[in-house]
Design an enzyme around this catalytic site. Structure first.
Site, mmCIF file in Angstrom:
data_model
loop_
_atom_site.group_PDB
_atom_site.id
_atom_site.type_symbol
_atom_site.label_atom_id
_atom_site.label_comp_id
_atom_site.label_asym_id
_atom_site.label_seq_id
_atom_site.Cartn_x
_atom_site.Cartn_y
_atom_site.Cartn_z
ATOM 1 N N SER A 151 32.408 10.677 82.692
ATOM 2 C CA SER A 151 33.703 10.759 82.027
ATOM 3 C C SER A 151 33.554 11.375 80.629
ATOM 4 O O SER A 151 33.117 12.524 80.513
ATOM 5 C CB SER A 151 34.341 9.366 81.977
ATOM 6 O OG SER A 151 35.687 9.434 81.587
ATOM 7 N N ASP A 230 40.298 9.248 91.946
ATOM 8 C CA ASP A 230 40.186 9.024 90.506
ATOM 9 C C ASP A 230 41.558 9.213 89.871
ATOM 10 O O ASP A 230 42.127 10.308 89.907
ATOM 11 C CB ASP A 230 39.178 10.025 89.936
ATOM 12 C CG ASP A 230 38.817 9.785 88.484
ATOM 13 O OD1 ASP A 230 39.681 9.315 87.727
ATOM 14 O OD2 ASP A 230 37.683 10.107 88.105
ATOM 15 N N HIS A 263 37.160 6.229 89.593
ATOM 16 C CA HIS A 263 36.488 6.643 88.363
ATOM 17 C C HIS A 263 35.413 5.655 87.900
ATOM 18 O O HIS A 263 34.775 5.880 86.882
ATOM 19 C CB HIS A 263 37.535 6.794 87.245
ATOM 20 C CG HIS A 263 37.084 7.582 86.051
ATOM 21 N ND1 HIS A 263 36.840 8.941 86.103
ATOM 22 C CD2 HIS A 263 36.845 7.205 84.766
ATOM 23 C CE1 HIS A 263 36.475 9.366 84.905
ATOM 24 N NE2 HIS A 263 36.455 8.332 84.074
#
Length: 294
Positions: A151, A230, A263
């Site tokens: 991320s 995600d 995610h």
């Protein structure tokens, strides 16, 4: 300037050692924590390492506790290095008001705007202080470093690798923020850390940095994994833009899109082995560096 490491804890792990450290950072001006996994091969001499940059709200513990990387790292003879995601304890007003800015959200750059520029200097901290000191004080080969992240940390891995050619010999990322100048996370962070002049923002945008590469910087390939479930994919991550930039300059990229994966760290765990193998192949491929101790 080298500072001594304070060993906070150490744990036997797959024949190696999981360590958590703290040191007084001269770059940040505050105590900083980081984690290192040393595989059993490090007992015989320096080993290659993969640097892992964690995402928003995370700490130096997140990867080591949640990703399940140590077992295969021990088999491959790879050390793992995980810094914290930002300074802590600076006392800057509002530093902990948002989960996506300030504490836990350093974005792996050097802030230029007050009040953040005094302590939020994560790029210089990592490249000029932490990694040189870790490779000098621990049995880690500074000539054989790979970098990955998740991320915000994926953004950090991509941008630091592209901004510092030759510093990292291998590169991968999990669900990275690929075009921060085109998403709300990046807009908020870059406005606060870098100011309103968007021309300075592109220096920390992986897609733009790749577009400006004269030749493919990683001819052996970059690996990115992205979950299709995600919730941040469409608004924040934009891997298709980085994919197009790689295609335009002939940079080999394996971008794998996975149905059903979100995610979080169940996603990261699921593909960690592939990433470690990716790094091991590249970090151990140069015969001039010598074979890792086994």
């Amino acid at each position: 300037m080298s500072t001594s490491f304070e060993l906070l804890s150490s744990h036997a792990c797959f024949g190696g050692e999981q360590r958590f450290y703290q040191h007084a950072s001269t770059t940040i001006g505050l105590p900083m924590k980081f984690a290192v996994y040393l595989p059993p091969q490090a007992q015989q001499g320096p080993v290659p390492a993969v640097v892992y940059l964690a995402g928003l709200t995370c700490t130096e513990e997140t990867f080591m506790v949640k990703a399940g990387a140590q077992r295969l790292a021990a088999e491959l003879g790879l050390a793992l290095i995980a810094p914290d995601t930002s300074p802590r304890g600076a006392g800057v007003p509002g530093e902990a008001d948002s989960w996506d800015f300030g504490v836990g959200a350093g974005f792996y750059l050097d802030a230029t705007q007050a009040p953040w520029r005094t302590h939020w200097r994560m790029e210089s901290y990592l490249l000029d202080e932490l990694l040189p000191q870790v490779t000098a004080q621990l049995p880690i080969d500074g000539r054989r470093l790979g970098i990955t992240g998740h991320s915000m940390g994926g953004h950090g891995a991509l941008t630091l690798a592209l901004r510092h050619p030759g510093r990292f010999q291998s590169l991968s990322a999990f669900a990275p923020i690929c075009a921060p100048t085109q998403c709300p996370w990046g807009d908020k962070a870059f406005t606060g850390y870098l100011g309103p002049d968007r021309s300075t923002w592109i220096e920390h945008d992986a897609t733009v940095l790749m577009q400006h590469q004269p030749v493919a910087p990683y001819p052996a390939g970059i690996l990115i994994d992205q979950g299709l479930a995600d919730k941040f994919l469409d608004e924040q991550l934009h891997p298709h833009l980085f994919e197009a930039a790689c295609t335009a300059i002939g940079q080999p990229l394996t971008l794998r899109r996975h149905a059903g994966y979100d995610h979080g760290y169940y996603f990261v765990q699921s593909f960690m082995a592939d990433h470690l193998q990716h790094h091991a192949r590249q970090l151990m491929a140069d015969p001039s560096m010598g074979a890792p101790a086994r």
